[in-house]
Structure formats: C-alpha cells, structure tokens
Design an enzyme around this catalytic site. Structure first.
Site, PDB file in Angstrom:
ATOM      1  N   LYS A 104      -1.794  -4.791   0.706  1.00 12.95           N
ATOM      2  CA  LYS A 104      -3.057  -4.068   1.747  1.00 12.95           C
ATOM      3  C   LYS A 104      -3.905  -5.545   2.352  1.00 12.95           C
ATOM      4  O   LYS A 104      -4.762  -5.665   3.342  1.00 12.95           O
ATOM      5  CB  LYS A 104      -3.537  -3.441   2.153  1.00 12.95           C
ATOM      6  CG  LYS A 104      -4.852  -2.505   1.064  1.00 12.95           C
ATOM      7  CD  LYS A 104      -3.950  -1.420  -0.052  1.00 12.95           C
ATOM      8  CE  LYS A 104      -4.500  -1.936  -1.341  1.00 12.95           C
ATOM      9  NZ  LYS A 104      -3.233  -0.554  -2.152  1.00 12.95           N
ATOM     10  N   GLY A 133      -0.347   4.952   0.930  1.00  9.67           N
ATOM     11  CA  GLY A 133       0.447   5.443  -0.373  1.00  9.67           C
ATOM     12  C   GLY A 133       1.606   5.876  -0.090  1.00  9.67           C
ATOM     13  O   GLY A 133       2.560   5.220   0.763  1.00  9.67           O
ATOM     14  N   ILE A 135       1.773   8.988   1.999  1.00  8.70           N
ATOM     15  CA  ILE A 135       2.073   9.249   3.555  1.00  8.70           C
ATOM     16  C   ILE A 135       2.688   8.104   4.452  1.00  8.70           C
ATOM     17  O   ILE A 135       2.269   7.335   4.493  1.00  8.70           O
ATOM     18  CB  ILE A 135       0.492   9.237   3.976  1.00  8.70           C
ATOM     19  CG1 ILE A 135      -0.195  10.496   2.878  1.00  8.70           C
ATOM     20  CG2 ILE A 135       0.098   9.976   5.633  1.00  8.70           C
ATOM     21  CD1 ILE A 135      -1.911  10.160   3.382  1.00  8.70           C
ATOM     22  N   GLU A 189      -7.398  -0.415  -7.644  1.00  4.26           N
ATOM     23  CA  GLU A 189      -6.907  -0.822  -8.269  1.00  4.26           C
ATOM     24  C   GLU A 189      -6.976  -1.756  -8.834  1.00  4.26           C
ATOM     25  O   GLU A 189      -7.815  -1.624 -10.106  1.00  4.26           O
ATOM     26  CB  GLU A 189      -7.680  -2.219  -6.901  1.00  4.26           C
ATOM     27  CG  GLU A 189      -7.614  -1.929  -5.435  1.00  4.26           C
ATOM     28  CD  GLU A 189      -5.827  -1.788  -4.859  1.00  4.26           C
ATOM     29  OE1 GLU A 189      -5.275  -3.042  -4.616  1.00  4.26           O
ATOM     30  OE2 GLU A 189      -5.182  -0.902  -4.685  1.00  4.26           O
ATOM     31  N   LYS A 204      -7.666  -1.641   4.749  1.00  2.00           N
ATOM     32  CA  LYS A 204      -6.674  -0.540   5.492  1.00  2.00           C
ATOM     33  C   LYS A 204      -6.799  -0.084   7.030  1.00  2.00           C
ATOM     34  O   LYS A 204      -6.086  -0.515   7.965  1.00  2.00           O
ATOM     35  CB  LYS A 204      -6.898   0.902   4.550  1.00  2.00           C
ATOM     36  CG  LYS A 204      -5.458   0.456   3.189  1.00  2.00           C
ATOM     37  CD  LYS A 204      -6.441   1.374   2.515  1.00  2.00           C
ATOM     38  CE  LYS A 204      -5.365   1.526   0.622  1.00  2.00           C
ATOM     39  NZ  LYS A 204      -5.692   2.417  -0.284  1.00  2.00           N
ATOM     40  N   GLY A 301      -1.398   6.030  -6.054  1.00  3.68           N
ATOM     41  CA  GLY A 301      -0.421   6.267  -7.665  1.00  3.68           C
ATOM     42  C   GLY A 301       1.292   5.738  -7.689  1.00  3.68           C
ATOM     43  O   GLY A 301       1.451   5.895  -6.759  1.00  3.68           O
TER      44      GLY A 301
HETATM   45  P1  NAP Z   1      -0.533  -3.686 -11.681  1.00  4.81           P
HETATM   46  O1  NAP Z   1      -0.584  -2.006 -12.240  1.00  4.81           O
HETATM   47  O2  NAP Z   1      -1.587  -4.361 -11.921  1.00  4.81           O
HETATM   48  O3  NAP Z   1       0.216  -3.908 -11.293  1.00  4.81           O
HETATM   49  C1  NAP Z   1       0.889  -5.736 -11.242  1.00  4.81           C
HETATM   50  C2  NAP Z   1       2.051  -6.340 -11.344  1.00  4.81           C
HETATM   51  O4  NAP Z   1       2.265  -7.346 -10.761  1.00  4.81           O
HETATM   52  C3  NAP Z   1       2.364  -6.183 -12.938  1.00  4.81           C
HETATM   53  O5  NAP Z   1       3.296  -5.818 -13.813  1.00  4.81           O
HETATM   54  C4  NAP Z   1       2.028  -7.299 -13.265  1.00  4.81           C
HETATM   55  O6  NAP Z   1       2.537  -8.354 -14.630  1.00  4.81           O
HETATM   56  C5  NAP Z   1       2.541  -8.409 -12.170  1.00  4.81           C
HETATM   57  N1  NAP Z   1       1.785  -9.368 -12.127  1.00  4.81           N
HETATM   58  C6  NAP Z   1       0.704  -9.775 -11.710  1.00  4.81           C
HETATM   59  N2  NAP Z   1       0.373 -11.564 -11.207  1.00  4.81           N
HETATM   60  C7  NAP Z   1       1.119 -12.005 -11.503  1.00  4.81           C
HETATM   61  C8  NAP Z   1       1.751 -13.031 -11.105  1.00  4.81           C
HETATM   62  N3  NAP Z   1       0.514 -14.022 -10.965  1.00  4.81           N
HETATM   63  N4  NAP Z   1       3.435 -13.262 -11.857  1.00  4.81           N
HETATM   64  C9  NAP Z   1       3.886 -12.607 -11.498  1.00  4.81           C
HETATM   65  N5  NAP Z   1       3.788 -11.538 -11.710  1.00  4.81           N
HETATM   66  C10 NAP Z   1       2.614 -10.788 -11.655  1.00  4.81           C
HETATM   67  O7  NAP Z   1      -0.967  -2.911 -10.204  1.00  4.81           O
HETATM   68  P2  NAP Z   1      -0.179  -2.052  -9.142  1.00  4.81           P
HETATM   69  O8  NAP Z   1      -1.781  -0.865  -8.631  1.00  4.81           O
HETATM   70  O9  NAP Z   1       1.117  -1.442  -9.424  1.00  4.81           O
HETATM   71  O10 NAP Z   1      -0.706  -2.749  -7.378  1.00  4.81           O
HETATM   72  C11 NAP Z   1       0.225  -4.027  -6.795  1.00  4.81           C
HETATM   73  C12 NAP Z   1       0.694  -3.671  -5.354  1.00  4.81           C
HETATM   74  O11 NAP Z   1       0.349  -2.365  -5.095  1.00  4.81           O
HETATM   75  C13 NAP Z   1      -1.294  -3.793  -4.826  1.00  4.81           C
HETATM   76  O12 NAP Z   1      -1.284  -4.328  -3.921  1.00  4.81           O
HETATM   77  C14 NAP Z   1      -1.529  -2.590  -4.600  1.00  4.81           C
HETATM   78  O13 NAP Z   1      -2.835  -2.623  -3.773  1.00  4.81           O
HETATM   79  C15 NAP Z   1      -0.908  -2.148  -3.487  1.00  4.81           C
HETATM   80  N6  NAP Z   1      -0.640  -0.669  -4.026  1.00  4.81           N
HETATM   81  C16 NAP Z   1      -1.085   0.135  -5.253  1.00  4.81           C
HETATM   82  C17 NAP Z   1      -1.715   1.630  -4.667  1.00  4.81           C
HETATM   83  C18 NAP Z   1      -1.163   2.426  -6.707  1.00  4.81           C
HETATM   84  O14 NAP Z   1      -1.533   4.021  -6.134  1.00  4.81           O
HETATM   85  N7  NAP Z   1      -1.220   1.443  -7.922  1.00  4.81           N
HETATM   86  C19 NAP Z   1      -0.760   2.706  -4.402  1.00  4.81           C
HETATM   87  C20 NAP Z   1      -0.566   1.520  -2.617  1.00  4.81           C
HETATM   88  C21 NAP Z   1      -0.691   0.214  -2.815  1.00  4.81           C
HETATM   89  P3  NAP Z   1       1.968  -7.916 -15.920  1.00  4.81           P
HETATM   90  O15 NAP Z   1       2.947  -6.502 -15.937  1.00  4.81           O
HETATM   91  O16 NAP Z   1       2.795  -8.858 -16.514  1.00  4.81           O
HETATM   92  O17 NAP Z   1       0.821  -7.620 -15.898  1.00  4.81           O
HETATM   93  N1  HSE Z   2      -6.443   1.244  -5.205  1.00  4.04           N
HETATM   94  C1  HSE Z   2      -5.523   1.905  -3.565  1.00  4.04           C
HETATM   95  C2  HSE Z   2      -6.413   3.337  -3.740  1.00  4.04           C
HETATM   96  C3  HSE Z   2      -3.902   2.449  -3.982  1.00  4.04           C
HETATM   97  O1  HSE Z   2      -7.612   4.117  -4.537  1.00  4.04           O
HETATM   98  O2  HSE Z   2      -6.069   4.499  -2.834  1.00  4.04           O
HETATM   99  C4  HSE Z   2      -3.880   2.735  -2.496  1.00  4.04           C
HETATM  100  O3  HSE Z   2      -4.037   1.728  -1.964  1.00  4.04           O
END
Ligand code: NAP
Ligand code: HSE
Length: 427
Positions: A104, A133, A135, A189, A204, A301
């Site tokens: 986002k 997420g 939804i 995040e 968002k 999640g």
């Molecule tokens: P995360 O757990 O920190 O995972 C990030 C991933 O990206 C890791 O695998 C990391 O590699 C990789 N990465 C980071 N920088 C990189 C680079 N420069 N080159 C190559 N790989 C790289 O983050 P996440 O929670 O999955 O979130 C990912 C995205 O989804 C974000 O945009 C977030 O806003 C969005 N999102 C998350 C959620 C949630 O609930 N977590 C919900 C909705 C949307 P390594 O594993 O090697 O460190």
């Molecule tokens: N960090 C975000 C949250 C993930 O807590 O809602 C979903 O976008």
C-alpha cells in the site's frame, strides 16, 4: 500451459503465498484450469532459514531478475517499501508483465505513475491485498460500486493498532507487550512505526479515497495521528463515557474537495466498529443509492493476505492466457483536496485544571469564543486540582483547534492531557 510466477519477498505474506502456490497448486488448477508455477523468488538473504524452505535453484537476491528472466510471465511484489519495490514494479509493467502487489505504501505514493505504466503496456496492476488484508474491498469499490456515488468511507484498516488497543482495553496488556505480540503474529509492518504512527493506515486511506472518488490523494496530504500517544487514562476516559477507542481512517467527499484522515477516535460502544477486535479490519462505505455497506474480516497476517494476493494472481493469469482484459483497470485523476479545518468534528478533551471558583466559566468562555458548544462536562475533583472531561457538539475542525489553543494558553489549565475526536455518535 503453465504461467511462470516470480515473487519478490518470502516473508510473512510471500511465505504464505509460496506455501499456497506449492501445496494448493493442484487445487487451483482444478478450480481455475490454470497451472501456476513459481519459477523465481527474490529475497534479501538467500541463506536464511524459512518455515517453507525454497529450493535454492529458485532463489535470487536481485529483484530485477524477475523482469529480465523470460520464463517469468507475472510478477508478485510482496517485499514492501518504496525501493527497490518501486523500480521493480515499474520495470515489470514497462516490460509488459502483469504485477500483483500487497504494497500500500508504494501504490499510495506512486499511483499516477504506476497505473499510467500499466495502461501504456496494457497489463493489469492488481493490489487487492494492499487494503484490508484478506477482505475483498478493492474489487467491490472499483467494480460493484462503479455506478454508485460514494460519499464516505470509514473504517479500521490497520490490524496491528486494533490488536494493540483491544489487548490494552480487554486484557490490560501494556502497549509494549501488545505491540511485540502483534509483531510475533506477523501483523506489523517490517518497521512497526508505520503501524503505530498511522502511516500504514494513511496510505490505505489515500488508496480508498482514490478508488471511491477517482482523485489521487498524495499520502503526505492525509491528516495523520497515530496511537503512540494514547495511554491507559485515555482508554479509561473512553470507557467512562460509553465509548471505545479505535484508530479510524476516513475518506470523504466535502463541498470543497476530497479529504482523507487517520486519527484515534472514540466511538459509541454499541457502534458496529466498536465490536471489531484484534487484527480484524472493518470498512463502512456509504453510497447515495446503496446506503451503508460494511466489509469486515482479517486485516493482517500471512494467510489471509496471501488469499487476496492469490486471487489477483489468478485474475492476472486468466488475462494473460485469454488475451482479453479480465481485471479492473484503475485510473486516479487529479482533483481538489479539502481542508480539514472546514469539516465538522466532535471532540473529547481531558483537562487537568485548578479546582477553584470561576475556572469552569473561563474554560466554557474559551469554547464559546471559538464557536464550539459543549455537550457534556464531567469533573473529578481532588483538592485544589481536578480532571475535566469535556465532550463538544459538532463544530468545524478549525474551531475545535482554536478552542484547544485557547485552553492551552489558559493559566487555570495545567495540562490538556488528551484531545481525541468522537465519531459515529449522532445523539
Ligand atoms: P516481511 O515479512 O518483512 O517480508 C519481506 C520480504 O521481502 C522478505 O522475504 C525479505 O527477504 C524480502 N526483501 C526485503 N527487501 C528486499 C530486497 N531489497 N531484495 C529482495 N528481497 C527483499 O514483510 P511482509 O509482512 O510479508 O509484508 C510484505 C508486503 O505485504 C508489504 O508491502 C506489506 O505492507 C504488505 N502487507 C503485509 C501484511 C501483513 O499482515 N504482514 C498484510 C497486507 C499487506 P528476507 O526474507 O531475505 O529478509
Ligand atoms: N501492518 C498492517 C496491519 C498489515 O497491521 O494492518 C496489513 O496491511
């Protein structure tokens, strides 16, 4: 024919998506007729131990490989942040590869450039997971409600902060313990200050405003307050007044333009949003013909978010194979951004004051001079000091702020301990 998928990121969301694409591959094929094959996964650390181990032949640490590798038909960006994610997404679109992202921050900040690139190449840029997420909210707004005149979108769009506020209110957890647990559960995040400062919710809110009103709102222009300054006294004050504290995102059309704002708000305990607990998100959409719609579900999640990403991947793959446009095409226009000062708001203020004759009259005069009328005043005296909890009637935000500045300058007010808006209370 199989579709080659390249994924940037194998963390909370990417890891869950990988598990689904591998474990459920046959199920997806049976349901959709598509064979989705993961061909490349970009990560930062190739040697990291992961819950779902990735064969080393699929791993790269250069995200641009997803663009240059001809076996990749479709790029999924779930790494987060503006860079290198932005360069990757733009290059993939310019190379004619559909892109699915959960990012986002990126979509909100660079929407005009990225959607223009997608349009120029004739490929979709999909981001259902970026708001709410798991939804489904992007498709309803862009497709089902395409003919609706939406006036307001209001909701709880950050799971981490809702989890923290719920745990503090219901279980008496400390702020720090609740944040640590939200991080452990994969809600936060990569940098959790984006959650607690309201920046994630602001991105968002900007996206929701853009989709609801067709106007791109730069996230830097979203009014933003986080939950980092809230404490147990604020939760207790809300409870005493029959309210619940939430971090709300509001996008609305006003007579002078579109406004998006994110801030803590007290809402009545019987309001539907008050029942939204933990990492659940909920979004109200008000339209001229449809009335009020409520979308609710897991807002953060790995698994719920991966469901939304997978849905987009399936749509983009269908489009690739059919050669005709399946997924929605989005364009954000330019328009007026309204000033918050003109929007009517209701405030709850907690004041530490001298408890002596005439003090209440002087405080009431400050509100009166600013054009703000009072709805209720509750006082708890303790000798020569007292706590006053004041709830105002609706008045323009600018008038409320003038009253706040007047109170801060008043010698009988030792401290304005909190100034929190009240939403959803029309009584
Ligand atoms: P995360 O757990 O920190 O995972 C990030 C991933 O990206 C890791 O695998 C990391 O590699 C990789 N990465 C980071 N920088 C990189 C680079 N420069 N080159 C190559 N790989 C790289 O983050 P996440 O929670 O999955 O979130 C990912 C995205 O989804 C974000 O945009 C977030 O806003 C969005 N999102 C998350 C959620 C949630 O609930 N977590 C919900 C909705 C949307 P390594 O594993 O090697 O460190
Ligand atoms: N960090 C975000 C949250 C993930 O807590 O809602 C979903 O976008």
């Amino acid at each position: 024919m199989s579709v080659g998928i390249g994924i940037a990121g194998a963390g909370t969301v990417g890891g869950a998506l990988l598990r689904r694409l591998v474990t459920d591959r046959a199920v997806v094929t049976a349901r959709t007729g598509l064979d989705l094959e993961v061909r490349l996964v970009a990560v930062r650390d190739a040697d990291k131990a992961r819950p779902h181990q990735i064969p080393s032949r699929l791993i790269t640490t250069d995200v641009m490989d997803l663009v240059t590798d001809d076996s990749i038909d479709l790029v999924v960006e779930v790494m987060g942040g503006l860079e290198p994610a932005g360069t990757l997404v733009l290059a993939a679109l310019q190379a004619g590869k559909p892109v699915v992202t959960a990012n986002k921050e990126l979509i909100a900040a660079r929407a005009p450039q990225l959607f223009a690139a997608a349009a120029a190449s004739g490929v979709p840029l999909l981001f259902e997971a970026a708001v709410g997420g798991g939804i489904p909210i992007i498709r309803p707004l862009t497709e089902t409600l395409a003919g609706e005149q939406v006036s307001r979108v209001m909701g709880i769009v950050n799971g981490t902060t809702n989890f923290i506020l719920s745990a503090m209110t219901e279980q008496g957890w400390s702020y720090g313990d609740a944040l640590a647990e939200a991080q452990r559960l994969g809600y936060a995040e990569p940098d959790p200050s984006a959650d607690v400062s309201g920046a994630d919710a602001a991105a968002k809110a900007a996206i929701l405003a853009g989709l609801a009103f067709g106007v791109w709102v730069d996230p830097a222009r979203v009014y933003r307050e986080g939950i980092d300054r809230l404490g147990v006294a604020d939760l207790a004050a809300a409870k005493r007044l029959g309210y619940v504290l939430k971090l709300l995102a509001v996008a609305e059309r006003t007579p002078s333009g579109v406004l998006a704002r994110v801030h803590p708000a007290m809402i009545p305990a019987d309001h539907p949003l008050a029942a939204i607990r933990g990492a659940t998100n909920a979004i109200f959409i008000s339209g001229h013909a449809v009335g009020d719609l409520l979308f609710a579900g897991p807002g953060a999640g790995g698994d719920p978010t991966a469901t939304a990403v997978l849905g987009d991947v399936i749509d983009a793959a269908r489009e690739l194979l059919s050669g005709s446009s399946v997924a929605p095409r989005i364009a954000f226009g330019l328009g007026e951004i309204a000033s918050f000062d003109e929007v009517p708001t209701r405030w709850c203020l907690r004041l530490e004051v001298q408890d002596s004759p005439g003090v209440l009259a002087r405080i009431a005069a400050v509100f009166g001079d600013a054009g703000v009328s009072l709805r209720s005043v509750w006082q708890d005296g303790r000798g020569d000091r007292a706590t006053l909890i004041v709830v105002t009637h609706l008045a323009p935000e600018g008038s409320q702020r003038r009253a706040l500045a007047g109170l801060e300058a008043l010698d009988v007010v030792a401290e304005v301990a909190a100034a929190i808006r009240v939403e959803g209370d029309d009584s």
